[in-house]
Motif scaffolding. Structure first.
Motif, mmCIF file in Angstrom:
data_model
loop_
_atom_site.group_PDB
_atom_site.id
_atom_site.type_symbol
_atom_site.label_atom_id
_atom_site.label_comp_id
_atom_site.label_asym_id
_atom_site.label_seq_id
_atom_site.Cartn_x
_atom_site.Cartn_y
_atom_site.Cartn_z
ATOM 1 N N PHE A 124 20.596 12.718 25.106
ATOM 2 C CA PHE A 124 20.002 14.025 25.346
ATOM 3 C C PHE A 124 20.688 14.748 26.502
ATOM 4 N N GLU A 125 21.239 13.985 27.424
ATOM 5 C CA GLU A 125 22.042 14.580 28.496
ATOM 6 C C GLU A 125 23.244 15.314 27.906
ATOM 7 N N LEU A 126 23.870 14.716 26.909
ATOM 8 C CA LEU A 126 25.006 15.365 26.256
ATOM 9 C C LEU A 126 24.574 16.663 25.576
ATOM 10 N N PHE A 127 23.420 16.644 24.892
ATOM 11 C CA PHE A 127 22.956 17.852 24.220
ATOM 12 C C PHE A 127 22.714 18.981 25.222
ATOM 13 N N LYS A 128 22.232 18.647 26.401
ATOM 14 C CA LYS A 128 21.964 19.668 27.410
ATOM 15 C C LYS A 128 23.242 20.159 28.065
ATOM 16 N N ALA A 129 24.139 19.251 28.402
ATOM 17 C CA ALA A 129 25.336 19.619 29.146
ATOM 18 C C ALA A 129 26.419 20.214 28.259
ATOM 19 N N GLN A 130 26.496 19.766 27.022
ATOM 20 C CA GLN A 130 27.550 20.213 26.106
ATOM 21 C C GLN A 130 26.933 20.541 24.739
ATOM 22 N N PRO A 131 26.287 21.714 24.600
ATOM 23 C CA PRO A 131 25.637 22.050 23.327
ATOM 24 C C PRO A 131 26.575 22.023 22.135
ATOM 25 N N ALA A 132 27.846 22.382 22.334
ATOM 26 C CA ALA A 132 28.789 22.363 21.212
ATOM 27 C C ALA A 132 29.012 20.937 20.714
ATOM 28 N N LEU A 133 29.082 19.971 21.640
ATOM 29 C CA LEU A 133 29.213 18.575 21.241
ATOM 30 C C LEU A 133 27.924 18.093 20.571
ATOM 31 N N GLY A 134 26.788 18.586 21.070
ATOM 32 C CA GLY A 134 25.519 18.261 20.428
ATOM 33 C C GLY A 134 25.489 18.765 18.987
ATOM 34 N N PHE A 135 26.035 19.955 18.773
ATOM 35 C CA PHE A 135 26.125 20.471 17.404
ATOM 36 C C PHE A 135 27.032 19.593 16.557
ATOM 37 N N ASP A 136 28.115 19.092 17.164
ATOM 38 C CA ASP A 136 29.018 18.200 16.426
ATOM 39 C C ASP A 136 28.284 16.954 15.946
ATOM 40 N N ILE A 137 27.419 16.400 16.798
ATOM 41 C CA ILE A 137 26.649 15.225 16.400
ATOM 42 C C ILE A 137 25.709 15.573 15.242
ATOM 43 N N THR A 138 25.095 16.762 15.312
ATOM 44 C CA THR A 138 24.241 17.218 14.222
ATOM 45 C C THR A 138 25.053 17.374 12.938
ATOM 46 N N TRP A 139 26.267 17.905 13.073
ATOM 47 C CA TRP A 139 27.153 18.072 11.915
ATOM 48 C C TRP A 139 27.473 16.719 11.290
ATOM 49 N N LEU A 140 27.774 15.728 12.129
ATOM 50 C CA LEU A 140 28.094 14.393 11.625
ATOM 51 C C LEU A 140 26.902 13.782 10.897
ATOM 52 N N GLY A 141 25.694 13.991 11.436
ATOM 53 C CA GLY A 141 24.495 13.492 10.768
ATOM 54 C C GLY A 141 24.274 14.170 9.428
ATOM 55 N N ALA A 142 24.505 15.499 9.377
ATOM 56 C CA ALA A 142 24.335 16.230 8.123
ATOM 57 C C ALA A 142 25.377 15.810 7.095
ATOM 58 N N ARG A 143 26.599 15.553 7.552
ATOM 59 C CA ARG A 143 27.661 15.122 6.629
ATOM 60 C C ARG A 143 27.343 13.742 6.049
ATOM 61 N N GLU A 144 26.798 12.856 6.877
ATOM 62 C CA GLU A 144 26.405 11.534 6.389
ATOM 63 C C GLU A 144 25.326 11.672 5.318
ATOM 64 N N GLU A 145 24.360 12.569 5.535
ATOM 65 C CA GLU A 145 23.308 12.792 4.545
ATOM 66 C C GLU A 145 23.898 13.321 3.246
ATOM 67 N N GLN A 146 24.883 14.226 3.345
ATOM 68 C CA GLN A 146 25.521 14.773 2.158
ATOM 69 C C GLN A 146 26.218 13.678 1.353
ATOM 70 N N MET A 147 26.908 12.771 2.048
ATOM 71 C CA MET A 147 27.581 11.677 1.354
ATOM 72 C C MET A 147 26.571 10.751 0.684
ATOM 73 N N LEU A 148 25.455 10.478 1.370
ATOM 74 C CA LEU A 148 24.434 9.613 0.781
ATOM 75 C C LEU A 148 23.806 10.260 -0.452
ATOM 76 N N ASP A 149 23.674 11.594 -0.449
ATOM 77 C CA ASP A 149 23.167 12.294 -1.632
ATOM 78 C C ASP A 149 24.085 12.046 -2.826
ATOM 79 N N GLU A 150 25.403 12.126 -2.582
ATOM 80 C CA GLU A 150 26.367 11.894 -3.656
ATOM 81 C C GLU A 150 26.308 10.454 -4.146
ATOM 82 N N HIS A 151 26.150 9.506 -3.204
ATOM 83 C CA HIS A 151 26.038 8.099 -3.602
ATOM 84 C C HIS A 151 24.786 7.857 -4.443
#
Length: 251
Positions: A124-151
């Motif tokens: 959560f420190e990262l999300f506060k200090a570096q919101p763009a990196l926090g968005f990247d983590i959200t993007w990675l989580g969403a991409r994982e969900e997309q791959m699992l949908d295809e599987h």
């Protein structure tokens, strides 16, 4: 599973991370790389077969895969295993444990792996200090969900031949994008048992299905892995367009 536990080291400065040199990943901006260098706590070196996460356990760490292959899986009480997805360089592991306290799946090293280590409590420190990196983590989580949908679509609606074609095409493209082939097209050390546990098929059914692909000259396989001879035909059999051609983030 390996009898050796993963070992912690610190030998790779963030500025010399091999992922930064890959065209598959976006460039860091501003002070992002410097922040990650301070956020990082070292590297973990895991031999093939080592457990990175264990289902039901708590872990104080998060990981980014620097090199090697891993896989996420769940097991039933009788030991039957379902492989959920595969972890390749740039993938972020352990986010589920950060949000739910314990892992509902396990992660095992398929090959020897090197992973960057981060402290879970500082997320959560990262999300506060570096919101763009926090968005990247959200993007990675969403991409994982997309791959699992295809599987899930593959297991639920594709035929056995289509499932196998999709899985091998998917792994081939993912590995190719992050430079895991070293001028070969061999997915190694993937075995028929890994394929069976991913597709939800028996080992006998998986063997017969893979032989159909091999007899058509689309793949070949040995105990050391699968060679992809015709990726376009694999994608056609699976009715799969492939992964999007875009630069992805990593932490």
């Amino acid at each position: 599973m390996s009898t050796r536990a993963p070992k912690k080291t610190r030998n790779i400065p963030c500025e010399e991370c091999p992922l930064c040199a890959s065209e598959a990943f976006r460039d860091f901006e501003g002070g992002e790389l410097s922040y990650i260098s301070g956020f990082k706590r070292g590297e973990l070196v895991a031999e093939a077969g080592s457990a990175i996460f264990v289902e039901g356990s708590n872990s104080p760490h998060l990981y980014t895969v620097i090199s090697g292959w891993g896989f996420r899986y769940m097991t039933l009480e009788d030991g039957r295993r379902q492989i959920l997805n595969y972890a390749l360089p740039g993938d972020f592991l352990g986010l589920q444990g950060s949000l739910l306290d314990e892992m509902s799946h396990s992660v095992e090293a398929l090959s020897d792996m090197v992973l960057c280590v981060f402290e879970r409590d500082r997320l959560f420190e990262l999300f506060k200090a570096q919101p763009a990196l926090g968005f990247d983590i959200t993007w990675l989580g969403a991409r994982e969900e997309q791959m699992l949908d295809e599987h899930l679509l593959s297991i639920g609606r594709r035929s056995a031949l289509e499932r196998a074609a999709y899985l091998l095409a998917f792994l081939h493209q993912r590995a190719n994008l992050v430079g895991l082939f070293n001028q070969t097209n061999v997915i190694t050390p993937l075995t028929q048992q890994h394929v069976a546990d991913t597709l939800g098929l028996s080992l006998v059914h998986t063997n017969k299905t893979l032989k159909k692909l091999q007899n058509r000259g689309i793949i070949s396989w040995k105990d050391t892995g699968f060679a992809i001879l015709d990726i376009d035909t694999l994608k056609h059999i699976a009715s799969w367009d492939g992964l999007p051609d875009l630069k992805r983030p990593f932490i």
